[in-house]
Structures are given as C-alpha cells and as structure tokens.
Scaffold this motif. Sequence first.
Motif, PDB file in Angstrom:
ATOM      1  N   LEU A 129      11.558  -8.562  -6.489  1.00 39.56           N
ATOM      2  CA  LEU A 129      10.912  -9.750  -5.935  1.00 39.56           C
ATOM      3  C   LEU A 129       9.440  -9.689  -6.329  1.00 39.56           C
ATOM      4  N   CYS A 130       8.956 -10.705  -7.050  1.00 43.91           N
ATOM      5  CA  CYS A 130       7.588 -10.690  -7.570  1.00 43.91           C
ATOM      6  C   CYS A 130       6.767 -11.823  -6.950  1.00 43.91           C
ATOM      7  N   GLU A 131       5.489 -11.557  -6.758  1.00 40.93           N
ATOM      8  CA  GLU A 131       4.567 -12.589  -6.267  1.00 40.93           C
ATOM      9  C   GLU A 131       3.273 -12.517  -7.047  1.00 40.93           C
ATOM     10  N   ILE A 132       2.586 -13.652  -7.112  1.00 38.96           N
ATOM     11  CA  ILE A 132       1.256 -13.683  -7.716  1.00 38.96           C
ATOM     12  C   ILE A 132       0.322 -12.885  -6.809  1.00 38.96           C
ATOM     13  N   ARG A 133      -0.534 -12.064  -7.383  1.00 40.71           N
ATOM     14  CA  ARG A 133      -1.498 -11.313  -6.576  1.00 40.71           C
ATOM     15  C   ARG A 133      -2.561 -12.258  -6.036  1.00 40.71           C
ATOM     16  N   LYS A 139       0.818  -1.218   0.000  1.00 36.58           N
ATOM     17  CA  LYS A 139       0.000   0.000   0.000  1.00 36.58           C
ATOM     18  C   LYS A 139       0.848   1.262   0.000  1.00 36.58           C
ATOM     19  N   GLU A 140       2.069   1.162   0.518  1.00 35.61           N
ATOM     20  CA  GLU A 140       2.969   2.314   0.458  1.00 35.61           C
ATOM     21  C   GLU A 140       4.404   1.851   0.568  1.00 35.61           C
ATOM     22  N   VAL A 141       5.289   2.706   0.075  1.00 34.37           N
ATOM     23  CA  VAL A 141       6.722   2.438   0.152  1.00 34.37           C
ATOM     24  C   VAL A 141       7.375   3.638   0.827  1.00 34.37           C
ATOM     25  N   GLY A 148      -6.254   0.102  -5.415  1.00 31.15           N
ATOM     26  CA  GLY A 148      -6.564  -0.789  -6.527  1.00 31.15           C
ATOM     27  C   GLY A 148      -5.400  -1.027  -7.475  1.00 31.15           C
ATOM     28  N   GLN A 149      -4.293  -0.296  -7.294  1.00 28.58           N
ATOM     29  CA  GLN A 149      -3.112  -0.508  -8.136  1.00 28.58           C
ATOM     30  C   GLN A 149      -2.073  -1.311  -7.364  1.00 28.58           C
ATOM     31  N   GLU A 187      13.102   4.474  -8.880  1.00 29.36           N
ATOM     32  CA  GLU A 187      11.757   4.764  -9.345  1.00 29.36           C
ATOM     33  C   GLU A 187      10.964   3.464  -9.317  1.00 29.36           C
ATOM     34  N   LEU A 188       9.777   3.527  -8.725  1.00 27.83           N
ATOM     35  CA  LEU A 188       8.870   2.388  -8.693  1.00 27.83           C
ATOM     36  C   LEU A 188       7.635   2.748  -9.512  1.00 27.83           C
ATOM     37  N   PHE A 189       7.086   1.774 -10.242  1.00 27.79           N
ATOM     38  CA  PHE A 189       5.934   2.031 -11.098  1.00 27.79           C
ATOM     39  C   PHE A 189       4.804   1.064 -10.780  1.00 27.79           C
ATOM     40  N   THR A 190       3.571   1.593 -10.803  1.00 29.08           N
ATOM     41  CA  THR A 190       2.404   0.737 -10.612  1.00 29.08           C
ATOM     42  C   THR A 190       1.976   0.159 -11.958  1.00 29.08           C
ATOM     43  N   ASN A 191       1.005  -0.745 -11.913  1.00 23.79           N
ATOM     44  CA  ASN A 191       0.467  -1.359 -13.139  1.00 23.79           C
ATOM     45  C   ASN A 191      -0.211  -0.332 -14.030  1.00 23.79           C
ATOM     46  N   GLN A 192      -0.527   0.855 -13.502  1.00 22.04           N
ATOM     47  CA  GLN A 192      -1.110   1.909 -14.340  1.00 22.04           C
ATOM     48  C   GLN A 192      -0.126   3.042 -14.608  1.00 22.04           C
ATOM     49  N   GLY A 193       1.165   2.772 -14.362  1.00 26.34           N
ATOM     50  CA  GLY A 193       2.209   3.725 -14.742  1.00 26.34           C
ATOM     51  C   GLY A 193       2.428   4.874 -13.770  1.00 26.34           C
ATOM     52  N   ILE A 194       1.826   4.824 -12.580  1.00 28.16           N
ATOM     53  CA  ILE A 194       2.069   5.853 -11.571  1.00 28.16           C
ATOM     54  C   ILE A 194       3.460   5.616 -10.977  1.00 28.16           C
TER      55      ILE A 194
END
Length: 132
Positions: free
Chosen positions: A121-125, A9-11, A56-57, A75-82
């Motif tokens: 590090l990636c995980e399935i949602r 939810k936040e970094v 929701g992102q 730089e970190l990016f969300t699935n909607q490019g934020i």
Amino acid sequence: SSGPDMDVKEVLGHESADRKVLGVTFVQNNGQRKYYGKKPNGQVPPVSTKFVVPSGQFLVKAAPYGNGCAWDRLELFTNQGIKGVFGKKTNGKKDEYMCANCRMAVGLLFPHESCKPDAVLCEIRASDVKKN
C-alpha cells in the motif's frame, strides 16, 4: 527533526512459535498503528521483533517469502536500502513490491486473510505535496 506525521517510524513484527510471519504493525510518527496480517483466535498476536526506520528515511519496498500462501519471511526496505527482516530464513519463493514515484509504503495488501501479502500500500509523502 521528525518527518511528516504519516511517515512510518517503526514496524513491529508478529511471528509464530516456528518463526513464520503472522503479521506486522506499521507505526506512524503520529502514533497511529495499523496491523496487517493474520489474527489467530481473532487476536493480534504478540510482538516478537521490531524494525525502527532510520530518521528521515521511509519505506519503499516489501519482499514477502513463502510458497503458495505460506508467509515465512518479510523484508522491508527504506529509500536508502536499509532492510528490516521478520520471520525466518527460507527457500520459499520471494516476491517484491515497490512504491514508485517517491511514494512511501504504509501497509500491505492481501489476496485473502490466510495468505501472505501480494501488494504494498503506497501513499504520496506529505513532505512532497506542494503547498498552495
């Protein structure tokens, strides 16, 4: 409505006095926190900045900057490019690490403790897992 518990939810950004990145803390919806980065004197450095992931992102890409092991910017990016930005403007080399197949970024991986990250590090949602 909040997303799955594991979604970030936040970094929180932890920067040095000269605005280099020391590390980041990923905070999940369930309140769990995980710090990724350097620990000067064995301590997690103070928080200097914060990126709130829009509702929701989820995070899908990390782009660390710096020459060699230096970690000038992240730089970190969300699935909607934020985009969330930590550290300073730099001419340092930019690397990009993506989570594929709708996976979300939940952390960073490092070649060793005094170096910038070299993978995400990636995980399935949880919301994408099929319910039986």
